[in-house]
Structures are given as structure tokens and as C-alpha cells.
Design a protein around this motif. Structure first.
Motif, PDB file in Angstrom:
ATOM      1  N   LEU A 235      -7.371   8.469  28.951  1.00  0.00           N
ATOM      2  CA  LEU A 235      -8.238   7.393  28.539  1.00  0.00           C
ATOM      3  C   LEU A 235      -8.110   6.988  27.119  1.00  0.00           C
ATOM      4  O   LEU A 235      -8.132   6.029  26.717  1.00  0.00           O
ATOM      5  CB  LEU A 235      -9.865   7.701  29.099  1.00  0.00           C
ATOM      6  N   SER A 236      -8.169   8.290  26.283  1.00  0.00           N
ATOM      7  CA  SER A 236      -8.263   7.909  24.913  1.00  0.00           C
ATOM      8  C   SER A 236      -6.887   7.176  24.219  1.00  0.00           C
ATOM      9  O   SER A 236      -6.813   6.561  23.435  1.00  0.00           O
ATOM     10  CB  SER A 236      -8.487   9.151  24.111  1.00  0.00           C
ATOM     11  N   MET A 237      -5.835   7.634  25.070  1.00  0.00           N
ATOM     12  CA  MET A 237      -4.416   7.352  24.611  1.00  0.00           C
ATOM     13  C   MET A 237      -4.378   5.834  25.039  1.00  0.00           C
ATOM     14  O   MET A 237      -3.625   5.148  24.280  1.00  0.00           O
ATOM     15  CB  MET A 237      -3.535   8.299  25.496  1.00  0.00           C
ATOM     16  N   VAL A 238      -4.602   5.276  26.193  1.00  0.00           N
ATOM     17  CA  VAL A 238      -4.365   4.075  26.679  1.00  0.00           C
ATOM     18  C   VAL A 238      -5.575   3.098  26.929  1.00  0.00           C
ATOM     19  O   VAL A 238      -5.364   1.822  26.742  1.00  0.00           O
ATOM     20  CB  VAL A 238      -3.734   3.978  28.335  1.00  0.00           C
ATOM     21  N   GLY A 239      -6.684   3.454  26.848  1.00  0.00           N
ATOM     22  CA  GLY A 239      -7.799   2.428  27.166  1.00  0.00           C
ATOM     23  C   GLY A 239      -8.581   2.269  25.916  1.00  0.00           C
ATOM     24  O   GLY A 239      -8.921   1.212  25.460  1.00  0.00           O
ATOM     25  N   PRO A 241      -8.269   2.548  22.741  1.00  0.00           N
ATOM     26  CA  PRO A 241      -7.889   1.961  21.383  1.00  0.00           C
ATOM     27  C   PRO A 241      -8.133   0.431  21.485  1.00  0.00           C
ATOM     28  O   PRO A 241      -7.587  -0.316  20.583  1.00  0.00           O
ATOM     29  CB  PRO A 241      -6.369   2.148  21.304  1.00  0.00           C
ATOM     30  N   TYR A 242      -8.585  -0.204  22.539  1.00  0.00           N
ATOM     31  CA  TYR A 242      -8.746  -1.677  22.551  1.00  0.00           C
ATOM     32  C   TYR A 242      -9.677  -2.064  21.461  1.00  0.00           C
ATOM     33  O   TYR A 242      -9.663  -3.098  20.802  1.00  0.00           O
ATOM     34  CB  TYR A 242      -9.446  -2.230  23.990  1.00  0.00           C
ATOM     35  N   ILE A 363      -3.205   8.265  18.156  1.00  0.00           N
ATOM     36  CA  ILE A 363      -1.775   7.857  18.650  1.00  0.00           C
ATOM     37  C   ILE A 363      -1.965   6.619  19.377  1.00  0.00           C
ATOM     38  O   ILE A 363      -0.920   5.962  19.235  1.00  0.00           O
ATOM     39  CB  ILE A 363      -1.385   9.283  19.487  1.00  0.00           C
ATOM     40  N   GLY A 364      -2.754   6.563  20.082  1.00  0.00           N
ATOM     41  CA  GLY A 364      -3.016   5.134  21.055  1.00  0.00           C
ATOM     42  C   GLY A 364      -3.298   4.184  20.138  1.00  0.00           C
ATOM     43  O   GLY A 364      -2.706   3.060  20.426  1.00  0.00           O
ATOM     44  N   SER A 365      -4.149   4.432  19.156  1.00  0.00           N
ATOM     45  CA  SER A 365      -4.340   3.290  18.435  1.00  0.00           C
ATOM     46  C   SER A 365      -3.181   2.856  17.404  1.00  0.00           C
ATOM     47  O   SER A 365      -3.066   1.459  17.263  1.00  0.00           O
ATOM     48  CB  SER A 365      -5.491   3.758  17.066  1.00  0.00           C
TER      49      SER A 365
END
Length: 433
Positions: A235-239, A241-242, A363-365
Motif C-alpha cells: 500500500l505504501s509503495m503504490v497507493g 504516494p498520491y 521508493i513509491g514517492s
């Protein structure tokens, strides 16, 4: 109605938790004001979505490396002293930032350095503070409620802070906003000085590295904890970072200004606050696993609809749903982890929670900032929402096996009355009726 409200606030009957949450709440309003101010300042000076991603990366990446060590330290040394030291350093750092901005000496490299320093402090503060929270709860059965109220306080500050910041930035600029944040740390430091923290359990023996490896083995070897941490990391990787791209939505997609950014942030916080109040009103953790999966899907759907919105109020409405979904997912994961974890491993497991929630995020950000420069912010957020739907489907399929693994632990601890009394075999994975 009053009885229901009293039930939702039941953990506040303890003085320690009540005083701590009050002080931290004031401080967090300032922190959210500063976060909005920094994001807008960076975007105003550069107009770069890539740099927004870099700022988020530098503020979060230290947690990936420091949080495990801080968690091991929190199981060996005074969690209270670690929190006091971290909050004091944060106050000094905020004063430095405010001074540079007010004197018009601020440069981009200053902001990047500030983000990195803040990330280092947070990498120590978050696992120590999360571990200390349980010691402030006077009645063990109130722990899930205390975690929910802690999240409610965080999101109430997230609702109020950006709204104030959006107005103040338009009137007086970013400098005074940063100064208010620096002064707000006084509240949490006073609260920490007045709480009475119970004696911490005996420190773990052996080396820090050995303690760290023990924590990793403990989390990896227990399927429910492992699955929850993997879900949170995804969730922290893909969601999540919005949030990095909100200034782009406010300025370019929605043709707004700092007030628009404050509106978007506050709408997400309003949904999150509703989610935490929902969690606080629950009388047990029965069915929470199913709710985690459902709300992960709600978060993903909210992000996809948000990416399609082209008016501020419609975008804000979609963020209300997304905010509700993400906080029930993340705070629910926190609640279940705290319930399942042995006290002597609590600091280390919560450090892994920090790694999954904060340490993986950069990393997602960074990836999100780059993708936004290539595909545009709306397409990037929509892809993140789709990723959350995939995660929700995976966790839903895993629930039966996780239920079987968690049942013996919950029976042993008597956490659930239904299990403890032998009335049924309900666990936190079974849906409530």
C-alpha cells in the motif's frame, strides 16, 4: 448518543493517555501546517513533480534503515527518553527552517537537507512512540480503542492543519507557518514532562544486531504478522504516494493555489478522521481482517475516481472516500499487530510497521514523481489505485489461512471474549454479524 460517544472515548479515562494525546494533537496541527507549506514552497519555487518526489524520498528513506535499529533500541532502552529526544530535535529543526524562510535565505538544497534530517529523527521517533503508547493505556482491553483514537487525533490535526496553512500561506507566506510548527512542539514536550510512564519490561539481552534478527525472524515466522506487513508495504509503495502529487493536482490539474492544496489535504483527512472514529466505536477486533481488505479496495477505488475528477470539490469528495479507506486499512493493521505481538517484541515489530509504512514509501514517492513527469499525475494516481485493488484481492484470498494461524494466539491471550469463553471460534478475521 452520549453513551455511544463515551464508549468510543473509553481509553481516555486514563490520565496518561489523555494528556499525551492532547499535547501531541497540538503539535501535529503544526506539523501538518508545515508539510503543506513545504510542499507548496517547493512547487512554487520549481514547478517540478520530480523534486516533490525527491523531497518525499529524502524525508522517508531514513526510516527504511533506521527504524529496525530504533525498534531494537526501544526494546532495550527507555522508549520515553527516545521520544523526548526526538521531539526536542524536531523542534530545533523547525526553528531553523522558519528562520531561513523568514530571512529569505532558503534554497532548495536547504529543504532537501531539512527533509533528510526530519526523516532521520522520525526513523527513531515513530517506533519508539508507537511502542510507548501501550504503556500509557491503563486497561489492556482499551488498547484497540487507544490506537484508533491516536489515529483519530492524527487525522483531526491533518484536517485542521492544512486548512489553516492554506489560508496563512496566501496571506503571510510560508515562514510564519513554519514558525507556528516550531512553537507547537512545546505542547507535546510539556505533555511528556507530565505523564507518568510505567516501568518498562526488562531489556532484551545480547547485541542490537542479535535483537534485530530475532525481531525479523519473529515477524517472518508468524503468517498473520508477515501478511499484514506485506500488505502495508504494498500500500505504501503504490497507493499512499498520491499525497506527493497533490500540489500538482492543486496547481495544474485543478488550476488552483495553496488553498486548493489545503482543501484536498483536508478532505482526505476528513475521510480518515471518520475512519478512525469508526474504528474507535468498534467493541472488539472481530471482523477487522475483513474490513482491512474491504477498505484497501475502497482506497484504491477512491484514488481512481480522484484521478478522473476535474473540479476541486469533486476531487475532494473522492479523497474523503480514499481517506476513509486508507486509515481503516493502516490503523486496522496497527491494531491487529499490537494485539498479536508479544510485549518483549513490540518495539521491533512496530519498527517493521514503520519500515513498511514509512520506509517503503519513499521508493513509491520517487517512482510516482518520475511517472507523473512522463505520464501525468492523473494516470500515475490511477495506476496506484489499481495496484491497491490487486492488494485487496490478494489479502482477501489469504484470510482463511491467516485466520487459522491467528486463532491459537488469540485463544491463549483471551483477547476476544467469544474465543476466551468458548462460545464460538470467532477471530479478528471473521466478519461481524
Amino acid at each position: 448518543m452520549l453513551d455511544r460517544l463515551s464508549f468510543a472515548l473509553r481509553s481516555l479515562r486514563g490520565r496518561n493517555l489523555r494528556v499525551f494525546l492532547a499535547g501531541q494533537g497540538v503539535s501535529l496541527v503544526g506539523t501538518w501546517m508545515q508539510q503543506v507549506g513545504m510542499a507548496w514552497l517547493v512547487y512554487r519555487l520549481t514547478g517540478s513533480s520530480v523534486l516533490l518526489g525527491i523531497m518525499a524520498f529524502t524525508s522517508q528513506i531514513p526510516s527504511l534503515f533506521l527504524a529496525p535499529l530504533a525498534g531494537a533500541a526501544a526494546d532495550r532502552w527507555s522508549r520515553y527518553r527516545l521520544v523526548v529526544a526526538a521531539q526536542s530535535l524536531s523542534m530545533g529543526l523547525a526553528l531553523l527552517l522558519a528562520t531561513l524562510v523568514l530571512l529569505d535565505r532558503i534554497e532548495i538544497w536547504h529543504l532537501i537537507a531539512f527533509s533528510l534530517a526530519s526523516g532521520i529523527i522520525s526513523g527513531v521517533d515513530i517506533p519508539a512512540r508507537q511502542s510507548m503508547l501501550i504503556s500509557l493505556v491503563e486497561h489492556p482491553e482499551d488498547l484497540p480503542n487507544a490506537i484508533a483514537l491516536n489515529s483519530a487525533m492524527f487525522n483531526a490535526a491533518r484536517l485542521v492543519g492544512p486548512s489553516i496553512a492554506g489560508v496563512l500561506i496566501g496571506i503571510v507566506g510560508e515562514g510564519p507557518v513554519f514558525l507556528i510548527n516550531a512553537l507547537s512542539f512545546t505542547a507535546v514536550l510539556v505533555a511528556l514532562a507530565t505523564v507518568r510512564v510505567p516501568r518498562q519490561p526488562a531489556a532484551a539481552r545480547g547485541s542490537i544486531l542479535g535483537s534485530l534478527l530475532d525481531g525479523w525472524r519473529y515477524a517472518a515466522g508468524f503468517a498473520p504478522i508477515r501478511a499484514l506487513l506485506l500488505l502495508l508495504a504494498g500500500l505504501s509503495m503504490v497507493g499512499i504516494p498520491y499525497t506527493v502529487l497533490l500540489p500538482v493536482f492543486a496547481g495544474d490539474v485543478l488550476d488552483g493555489d495553496a488553498r486548493t492544496l489545503g482543501l484536498l489535504t483536508s478532505c482526505a483527512a476528513a475521510g480518515a478522521l471518520a475512519g478512525t472514529l469508526y474504528l474507535a466505536s468498534r467493541d472488539s477486533i472481530v471482523g477487522l481482517g475483513r474490513r482491512i481488505a474491504q477498505c484497501c479496495g475502497l482506497f484504491g477505488s477512491g484514488l481512481i475516481l480522484f484521478s478522473l475528477a476535474r473540479t476541486p470539490w469533486l476531487a475532494g469528495l473522492m479523497l474523503v472516500f480514499a481517506g476513509f479507506g486508507v486509515i481503516v486499512t493502516t490503523a486496522g493493521i496497527n491494531t491487529v499487530l499490537q494485539t498479536l505481538t508479544n510485549d518483549e517484541m513490540r518495539g521491533r515489530v512496530m519498527s517493521l510497521y514503520t519500515v513498511a509504512f514509512v520506509g517503503v514509501g519513499p521508493i513509491g514517492s520517487l517512482t510516482g514523481g518520475w511517472l507523473a513527469s512522463q505520464l501525468g499525475a492523473p494516470s500515475t494516481v490511477a495506476l496506484g489505485g489499481a495496484g491497491c485493488l490487486v492488494l485487496a484481492a490478494w489479502f482477501s484470498r489469504a484470510l482463511p489461512a491467516l485466520r487459522a494461524a491467528a486463532r491459537p494466539v488469540l485463544i491463549e491471550r483471551g483477547v476476544l471474549p467469544e474465543v476466551a469463553t468458548g462460545v464460538s471460534t470467532a477471530t479478528w478475521f471473521r466478519p461481524r454479524t
